[in-house]
Motif scaffolding. Sequence first.
Motif, PDB file in Angstrom:
ATOM      1  N   THR A  93       0.824  -1.209   0.000  1.00 33.58           N
ATOM      2  CA  THR A  93       0.000   0.000   0.000  1.00 33.58           C
ATOM      3  C   THR A  93       0.855   1.255   0.000  1.00 33.58           C
ATOM      4  O   THR A  93       0.560   2.217  -0.714  1.00 33.58           O
ATOM      5  CB  THR A  93      -0.953   0.001   1.204  1.00 33.58           C
ATOM      6  OG1 THR A  93      -1.849  -1.100   1.061  1.00 33.58           O
ATOM      7  CG2 THR A  93      -1.752   1.283   1.297  1.00 33.58           C
ATOM      8  N   VAL A  94       1.910   1.273   0.774  1.00 34.36           N
ATOM      9  CA  VAL A  94       2.814   2.430   0.775  1.00 34.36           C
ATOM     10  C   VAL A  94       3.415   2.608  -0.614  1.00 34.36           C
ATOM     11  O   VAL A  94       3.447   3.719  -1.164  1.00 34.36           O
ATOM     12  CB  VAL A  94       3.911   2.266   1.847  1.00 34.36           C
ATOM     13  CG1 VAL A  94       4.973   3.347   1.710  1.00 34.36           C
ATOM     14  CG2 VAL A  94       3.299   2.292   3.243  1.00 34.36           C
ATOM     15  N   PHE A  95       3.862   1.515  -1.214  1.00 33.74           N
ATOM     16  CA  PHE A  95       4.418   1.577  -2.565  1.00 33.74           C
ATOM     17  C   PHE A  95       3.381   2.102  -3.555  1.00 33.74           C
ATOM     18  O   PHE A  95       3.670   2.966  -4.385  1.00 33.74           O
ATOM     19  CB  PHE A  95       4.901   0.181  -2.994  1.00 33.74           C
ATOM     20  CG  PHE A  95       5.256   0.098  -4.445  1.00 33.74           C
ATOM     21  CD1 PHE A  95       6.469   0.591  -4.905  1.00 33.74           C
ATOM     22  CD2 PHE A  95       4.369  -0.452  -5.360  1.00 33.74           C
ATOM     23  CE1 PHE A  95       6.786   0.528  -6.250  1.00 33.74           C
ATOM     24  CE2 PHE A  95       4.687  -0.514  -6.699  1.00 33.74           C
ATOM     25  CZ  PHE A  95       5.897  -0.025  -7.147  1.00 33.74           C
ATOM     26  N   ARG A  96       2.161   1.586  -3.484  1.00 33.52           N
ATOM     27  CA  ARG A  96       1.114   2.007  -4.424  1.00 33.52           C
ATOM     28  C   ARG A  96       0.768   3.477  -4.262  1.00 33.52           C
ATOM     29  O   ARG A  96       0.591   4.191  -5.257  1.00 33.52           O
ATOM     30  CB  ARG A  96      -0.129   1.150  -4.230  1.00 33.52           C
ATOM     31  CG  ARG A  96       0.006  -0.258  -4.743  1.00 33.52           C
ATOM     32  CD  ARG A  96      -1.271  -1.054  -4.467  1.00 33.52           C
ATOM     33  NE  ARG A  96      -1.150  -2.420  -4.888  1.00 33.52           N
ATOM     34  CZ  ARG A  96      -1.216  -3.464  -4.064  1.00 33.52           C
ATOM     35  NH1 ARG A  96      -1.403  -3.291  -2.781  1.00 33.52           N
ATOM     36  NH2 ARG A  96      -1.100  -4.680  -4.543  1.00 33.52           N
ATOM     37  N   PHE A  97       0.647   3.948  -3.020  1.00 33.78           N
ATOM     38  CA  PHE A  97       0.289   5.351  -2.795  1.00 33.78           C
ATOM     39  C   PHE A  97       1.293   6.274  -3.460  1.00 33.78           C
ATOM     40  O   PHE A  97       0.928   7.196  -4.189  1.00 33.78           O
ATOM     41  CB  PHE A  97       0.190   5.662  -1.293  1.00 33.78           C
ATOM     42  CG  PHE A  97      -0.097   7.117  -1.021  1.00 33.78           C
ATOM     43  CD1 PHE A  97      -1.365   7.627  -1.223  1.00 33.78           C
ATOM     44  CD2 PHE A  97       0.900   7.966  -0.583  1.00 33.78           C
ATOM     45  CE1 PHE A  97      -1.641   8.971  -0.993  1.00 33.78           C
ATOM     46  CE2 PHE A  97       0.639   9.301  -0.352  1.00 33.78           C
ATOM     47  CZ  PHE A  97      -0.633   9.803  -0.551  1.00 33.78           C
ATOM     48  N   VAL A  98       2.564   6.020  -3.218  1.00 32.46           N
ATOM     49  CA  VAL A  98       3.612   6.877  -3.783  1.00 32.46           C
ATOM     50  C   VAL A  98       3.595   6.803  -5.308  1.00 32.46           C
ATOM     51  O   VAL A  98       3.653   7.827  -5.998  1.00 32.46           O
ATOM     52  CB  VAL A  98       4.996   6.490  -3.217  1.00 32.46           C
ATOM     53  CG1 VAL A  98       6.113   7.202  -3.952  1.00 32.46           C
ATOM     54  CG2 VAL A  98       5.050   6.785  -1.726  1.00 32.46           C
ATOM     55  N   SER A  99       3.496   5.615  -5.851  1.00 31.90           N
ATOM     56  CA  SER A  99       3.561   5.483  -7.314  1.00 31.90           C
ATOM     57  C   SER A  99       2.301   6.018  -7.987  1.00 31.90           C
ATOM     58  O   SER A  99       2.394   6.656  -9.034  1.00 31.90           O
ATOM     59  CB  SER A  99       3.821   4.037  -7.719  1.00 31.90           C
ATOM     60  OG  SER A  99       2.810   3.183  -7.253  1.00 31.90           O
ATOM     61  N   TYR A 100       1.119   5.802  -7.412  1.00 33.69           N
ATOM     62  CA  TYR A 100      -0.107   6.301  -8.043  1.00 33.69           C
ATOM     63  C   TYR A 100      -0.111   7.824  -8.095  1.00 33.69           C
ATOM     64  O   TYR A 100      -0.406   8.413  -9.126  1.00 33.69           O
ATOM     65  CB  TYR A 100      -1.353   5.846  -7.285  1.00 33.69           C
ATOM     66  CG  TYR A 100      -1.653   4.367  -7.343  1.00 33.69           C
ATOM     67  CD1 TYR A 100      -1.004   3.507  -8.210  1.00 33.69           C
ATOM     68  CD2 TYR A 100      -2.611   3.829  -6.497  1.00 33.69           C
ATOM     69  CE1 TYR A 100      -1.287   2.159  -8.243  1.00 33.69           C
ATOM     70  CE2 TYR A 100      -2.913   2.475  -6.528  1.00 33.69           C
ATOM     71  CZ  TYR A 100      -2.250   1.644  -7.390  1.00 33.69           C
ATOM     72  OH  TYR A 100      -2.546   0.312  -7.414  1.00 33.69           O
ATOM     73  N   ARG A 101       0.207   8.468  -6.987  1.00 33.99           N
ATOM     74  CA  ARG A 101       0.118   9.934  -6.967  1.00 33.99           C
ATOM     75  C   ARG A 101       1.252  10.572  -7.753  1.00 33.99           C
ATOM     76  O   ARG A 101       1.134  11.683  -8.233  1.00 33.99           O
ATOM     77  CB  ARG A 101       0.036  10.471  -5.549  1.00 33.99           C
ATOM     78  CG  ARG A 101       1.338  10.583  -4.811  1.00 33.99           C
ATOM     79  CD  ARG A 101       1.189  11.184  -3.430  1.00 33.99           C
ATOM     80  NE  ARG A 101       0.340  12.330  -3.380  1.00 33.99           N
ATOM     81  CZ  ARG A 101       0.747  13.580  -3.547  1.00 33.99           C
ATOM     82  NH1 ARG A 101       2.009  13.826  -3.805  1.00 33.99           N
ATOM     83  NH2 ARG A 101      -0.096  14.586  -3.466  1.00 33.99           N
ATOM     84  N   THR A 102       2.376   9.867  -7.880  1.00 33.87           N
ATOM     85  CA  THR A 102       3.522  10.434  -8.580  1.00 33.87           C
ATOM     86  C   THR A 102       3.450  10.219 -10.085  1.00 33.87           C
ATOM     87  O   THR A 102       3.727  11.144 -10.854  1.00 33.87           O
ATOM     88  CB  THR A 102       4.835   9.814  -8.043  1.00 33.87           C
ATOM     89  OG1 THR A 102       4.878  10.014  -6.625  1.00 33.87           O
ATOM     90  CG2 THR A 102       6.039  10.455  -8.679  1.00 33.87           C
ATOM     91  N   TRP A 103       3.083   9.016 -10.514  1.00 37.72           N
ATOM     92  CA  TRP A 103       3.170   8.696 -11.942  1.00 37.72           C
ATOM     93  C   TRP A 103       1.843   8.399 -12.620  1.00 37.72           C
ATOM     94  O   TRP A 103       1.692   8.667 -13.799  1.00 37.72           O
ATOM     95  CB  TRP A 103       4.110   7.506 -12.157  1.00 37.72           C
ATOM     96  CG  TRP A 103       5.511   7.830 -11.778  1.00 37.72           C
ATOM     97  CD1 TRP A 103       6.350   8.700 -12.415  1.00 37.72           C
ATOM     98  CD2 TRP A 103       6.243   7.310 -10.678  1.00 37.72           C
ATOM     99  NE1 TRP A 103       7.563   8.751 -11.768  1.00 37.72           N
ATOM    100  CE2 TRP A 103       7.528   7.894 -10.700  1.00 37.72           C
ATOM    101  CE3 TRP A 103       5.942   6.388  -9.664  1.00 37.72           C
ATOM    102  CZ2 TRP A 103       8.489   7.602  -9.755  1.00 37.72           C
ATOM    103  CZ3 TRP A 103       6.920   6.097  -8.729  1.00 37.72           C
ATOM    104  CH2 TRP A 103       8.170   6.698  -8.786  1.00 37.72           C
ATOM    105  N   VAL A 104       0.878   7.830 -11.917  1.00 35.79           N
ATOM    106  CA  VAL A 104      -0.346   7.381 -12.579  1.00 35.79           C
ATOM    107  C   VAL A 104      -1.365   8.510 -12.695  1.00 35.79           C
ATOM    108  O   VAL A 104      -1.801   8.865 -13.786  1.00 35.79           O
ATOM    109  CB  VAL A 104      -0.961   6.167 -11.848  1.00 35.79           C
ATOM    110  CG1 VAL A 104      -2.246   5.726 -12.539  1.00 35.79           C
ATOM    111  CG2 VAL A 104       0.031   5.021 -11.783  1.00 35.79           C
TER     112      VAL A 104
END
Length: 173
Positions: A132-143
């Motif tokens: 979840t921590v990984f997803r939060f950072v990647s979704y808001r940064t790149w997706v």
Amino acid sequence: MTTTTAPKPSLVQRLRGMSGEVVKFGIVGLSGVVVNFLVFWVCINGLGLASLRSNVAATLVAIATNYLGYRYWLYRDRDAASRKREITLFLVFSGAGMLIETGVLACSVYVLGLDTHIEQIAAKLVGLAVGTVFRFVSYRTWVFKALPEPAEPAEVVAEAELLLASEERQFAK
């Protein structure tokens, strides 16, 4: 003519600004966790699938439901110009999160020998937390990229005046 730029917000101010986003991310994520655990439980107990297969199936169903929540509720105001790119990146980062989650579960079952249903659920929770921590950072940064903020009227006027002044110098020569 002088122009002023607003100072960059401090880390604390940026974190405060993200609090609403974090809460909404948590709500969508929590609904995905519920879906994930329900499907996982049904696959293990109802269908008799192995834990890793059950985890992959459950995570794939949760990824689909989470995308709908993120796109149409949490990040509805974000740039949606390229849905193909967005969905591709979402699936790539969700898949990476699933690998993190499944890796923790596999390590728990096959390396540590924790294979009761309760131990598998606990390992799944740990894997979900890290993923979840990984997803939060990647979704808001790149997706789900933020749209550029509109310029302040004073900034636009100042830029226009600078442009006009430079053109006047060219004509004066």
